[in-house]
Scaffold this motif. Sequence first.
Motif, PDB file in Angstrom:
ATOM      1  N   UNK A   9     -12.689   4.995   1.718  1.00 42.68           N
ATOM      2  CA  UNK A   9     -12.789   3.905   2.491  1.00 42.68           C
ATOM      3  C   UNK A   9     -11.686   3.513   3.560  1.00 42.68           C
ATOM      4  N   UNK A  10     -10.672   3.878   3.369  1.00 43.88           N
ATOM      5  CA  UNK A  10      -9.374   3.624   3.785  1.00 43.88           C
ATOM      6  C   UNK A  10      -9.288   4.237   5.433  1.00 43.88           C
ATOM      7  N   UNK A  11      -8.613   3.893   6.279  1.00 45.67           N
ATOM      8  CA  UNK A  11      -8.474   4.447   7.735  1.00 45.67           C
ATOM      9  C   UNK A  11      -7.395   5.665   7.487  1.00 45.67           C
ATOM     10  N   UNK A  12      -6.291   5.433   6.679  1.00 46.25           N
ATOM     11  CA  UNK A  12      -5.575   6.403   6.610  1.00 46.25           C
ATOM     12  C   UNK A  12      -4.889   6.581   4.944  1.00 46.25           C
ATOM     13  N   UNK A  51      -4.584   3.761   2.262  1.00 45.56           N
ATOM     14  CA  UNK A  51      -4.725   4.045   0.971  1.00 45.56           C
ATOM     15  C   UNK A  51      -3.537   4.917   0.363  1.00 45.56           C
ATOM     16  N   UNK A  52      -2.854   4.462  -0.689  1.00 45.96           N
ATOM     17  CA  UNK A  52      -1.537   4.980  -1.304  1.00 45.96           C
ATOM     18  C   UNK A  52      -2.257   5.711  -2.530  1.00 45.96           C
ATOM     19  N   UNK A  53      -2.374   6.919  -2.523  1.00 48.52           N
ATOM     20  CA  UNK A  53      -3.182   7.560  -4.130  1.00 48.52           C
ATOM     21  C   UNK A  53      -1.896   8.430  -4.740  1.00 48.52           C
ATOM     22  N   UNK A  54      -2.472   8.476  -5.987  1.00 50.64           N
ATOM     23  CA  UNK A  54      -1.483   9.373  -6.882  1.00 50.64           C
ATOM     24  C   UNK A  54      -1.736   8.793  -8.129  1.00 50.64           C
ATOM     25  N   UNK A  55      -1.556   9.558  -9.109  1.00 48.23           N
ATOM     26  CA  UNK A  55      -1.572   9.302 -10.836  1.00 48.23           C
ATOM     27  C   UNK A  55      -0.576   8.569 -11.190  1.00 48.23           C
ATOM     28  N   UNK A  56      -0.740   7.787 -12.373  1.00 49.23           N
ATOM     29  CA  UNK A  56       0.342   6.595 -12.990  1.00 49.23           C
ATOM     30  C   UNK A  56       1.506   7.289 -12.812  1.00 49.23           C
ATOM     31  N   UNK A  57       2.425   6.560 -12.481  1.00 50.73           N
ATOM     32  CA  UNK A  57       3.823   7.100 -12.848  1.00 50.73           C
ATOM     33  C   UNK A  57       4.529   7.820 -11.601  1.00 50.73           C
ATOM     34  N   UNK A  88       0.383  14.571   1.113  1.00 47.30           N
ATOM     35  CA  UNK A  88      -0.660  14.551   1.851  1.00 47.30           C
ATOM     36  C   UNK A  88      -0.472  13.272   2.609  1.00 47.30           C
ATOM     37  N   UNK A  89      -0.653  13.321   3.853  1.00 46.51           N
ATOM     38  CA  UNK A  89      -0.816  12.149   4.755  1.00 46.51           C
ATOM     39  C   UNK A  89      -1.659  12.203   5.964  1.00 46.51           C
ATOM     40  N   UNK A  90      -2.513  11.318   5.973  1.00 49.10           N
ATOM     41  CA  UNK A  90      -3.251  11.437   7.090  1.00 49.10           C
ATOM     42  C   UNK A  90      -4.650  10.678   7.187  1.00 49.10           C
ATOM     43  N   UNK A  91      -5.603  10.852   8.180  1.00 51.33           N
ATOM     44  CA  UNK A  91      -6.948  10.205   7.930  1.00 51.33           C
ATOM     45  C   UNK A  91      -7.696  10.935   7.098  1.00 51.33           C
ATOM     46  N   UNK A  92      -8.446  10.340   6.311  1.00 48.05           N
ATOM     47  CA  UNK A  92      -9.427  11.305   5.416  1.00 48.05           C
ATOM     48  C   UNK A  92     -10.123  12.512   6.177  1.00 48.05           C
ATOM     49  N   UNK A  93     -10.864  12.041   7.222  1.00 50.78           N
ATOM     50  CA  UNK A  93     -11.410  13.508   7.895  1.00 50.78           C
ATOM     51  C   UNK A  93     -10.363  14.499   8.390  1.00 50.78           C
TER      52      UNK A  93
END
Lengths: 338, 381
Positions: free
Chosen positions: A202-205, A36-42, A216-221
């Motif tokens: 829900x993502x594995x990473x 899962x790649x997260x981040x605000x718009x832009x 930030x990068x890693x598994x959610x836990x």
Amino acid sequence: MNEDAVIRTEHLGRRFGEVVALRDITLSVSRAAIFGLLGPNGSGKSTLIRMLCGVLAPSNGTAWVLGNDIRTSPEAIKTRIGYMSQKFSLYNDLSVIENIRFYALAYGLAPSRRREREQAVIDLVGIGDYVKRLASHLSGGWKQRLALACAMIHEPEILFLDEPTAGIDPVARRDLWDLLFQLAHQGVTMFVSTHYMDEAERCTKVGYVLSGDLIALGEPHELKSLPQVTPPGTRRYAVSCDDAPSALARARNIPEVRDATLFGTELHIQLADAMSPQTLVQRLKSHGLSPSPRAGASAPAVGEAATRESHAEFREVQPSLEDVFVTLSRARSRSNAA
Amino acid sequence: MRGFWAIFLKEFAHIRRDPTTIFFTFLVPVIQLTIFGFAIDVTIDHIPTVVMDLDGRQESRRLIDAMQNTRTFDVIERVTDDESYHRAITSGRARVGVLIPAKYSDRLLLREQAPVQIVIDGSDSQAATAAMNTMGLLATELSKARAKSFGESLQLAVARNEQGHFAMPIDVRPRLLFNPNLESAHFFVPGLIAIILQLVLLFLTTFSIVREREMGTLEQLFVTPVGRGGLMLGKLIPYALMAFGELLIVLLAMTEVFHVPIHGSLTLLLGLSWLFIVTVLGLGLLLSTLARTQLEAIQFSFLVMLPSVFLSGFMFPRAQMPIVIRSLGNLLPVTYFVEIVRGVILRDADILDLTPSILGLSACCAVILTLSLLRFRKQIA
């Protein structure tokens, strides 16, 4: 672990003229993972996906997708990945089956395999009842399924999804994620950008991009137990109270409160161990909280701190991914300001 | 060339689904052809005319009848006072005023020169020129008839024809080549073929690419293994075929409905049409790389279409244009193609006659194709 990586980037960056869209991205995604790649718009999510798909050349660093360097052999990548863009780029004036057939032909599938794959993706997304319908006449959820069917026509090993659930109703969103899990189970690697936190869970990473930096990068836990998120000597509590906004203002004036955020009627508070949660609740009350007119009518609270004037209860919580990203973003803007 | 068939077949699916494309390609040209072929008639006649006849006898009536007979003039008003005479002109009811003075007949009988005053509204220069020429010709003819009858009564003549009759000393015998009846349809329709072909082709190709960019499907295509060549040719060839079909229909309408025959070689005409089609495809490709939205595509297309109509020689003769304007016209491929189409259809021109135009068109083609291919490649890279 890296031998298993189907996507690997090293110091990947991209500039558009003066503007730096992405800076120094190093990450790896293993087979059958849901990244899962997260981040605000832009923040550069789409730029990263477009580089990994081989349609945008990097300015710095490089990446390997399925062992192919994106700078030197983007064409070798294209036959083995699927891509579904934000806009579900379908041909609105073509029917469902015409859209699917077009992509089958565009990916150069052999005639014998074409028919078989067309049926397979129709079954996969369950769009069999609508094959003759024009794409423009489909609802958002069905357009998304059709886009997924088109992206899966050539059995890609990696599926890139750029904000696949933006603007889709919650049921369709849930259904899509069920489909993605099913595909991941079959060994397809998912690379999904989103700004829904529940999807990130829900993502594995997960990776979090903020104005071009992967912060930030890693598994959610793993992320939730990062020391920067919950430093030693602090704990996180959820405090529910009936006038949460004014309680938030008060909480921020207490020195032991390191962080306070509003979640509906709850406050998420990061509290130094020097203060007990009971004291915190007392302090929140003692600041002259006037009883709200509806307070008496609400159900009696069960926490220790319940009074007739104000209801407040607390429990210790794990940080959510949102807490993680909020904390990291704030820390970053503080260090930038310093 | 990868993905050519996928794109090619898809474009036809788009065309089939979109009745406006078909309407635009096949019906609009025929409508335009009808408008230009029938409605635009540059021969000027029936100019409304006011007459102030102060003489009112046989000779003045003969003059007025002769004017009417030319069909250039329509006498719509006969007045007797100055005020009404001038009103008729200034109000715009009449474009031409004829004032025959009181002693007109008397003067002619006395063999004195009889002046006739003609007032012409010069605001429409073409009508004014026509009125002036016709009046001059009319006066000469009437004077000639008088001179002839006078000469015959004295048995004198400045010149005689083979039959021994009185005749003009110099006999001019004009012969009109190619368009003996001076029908303007013959001049306009072939040029229109070139203009319509460019219009249809330019809009179809530009829109088909810009629409994909706007919908985001172009980006989706870049993620597929479809190659640049396959994408470009797959998108352009269907519209080239449509435009060629349209050309055949318009040629058929020209020969059958407007009875403009093709004097030259049809093979040569169709062959050179393909050179023009390829050039305009390149132009469409170039515009599609410049326009980001369909609205911009319309604006860019007009930027090409307007000079094509006015500077190519389709409407106005290029020989009369100032050198700067004429050089601008030289940059337009359609200028050469209008010349080619008129040459082959009207004058039976062969490849040798058309060499300058063919060279010009080829040069345009080379430049446009190079530019558009460079830009198109750069943009999708």
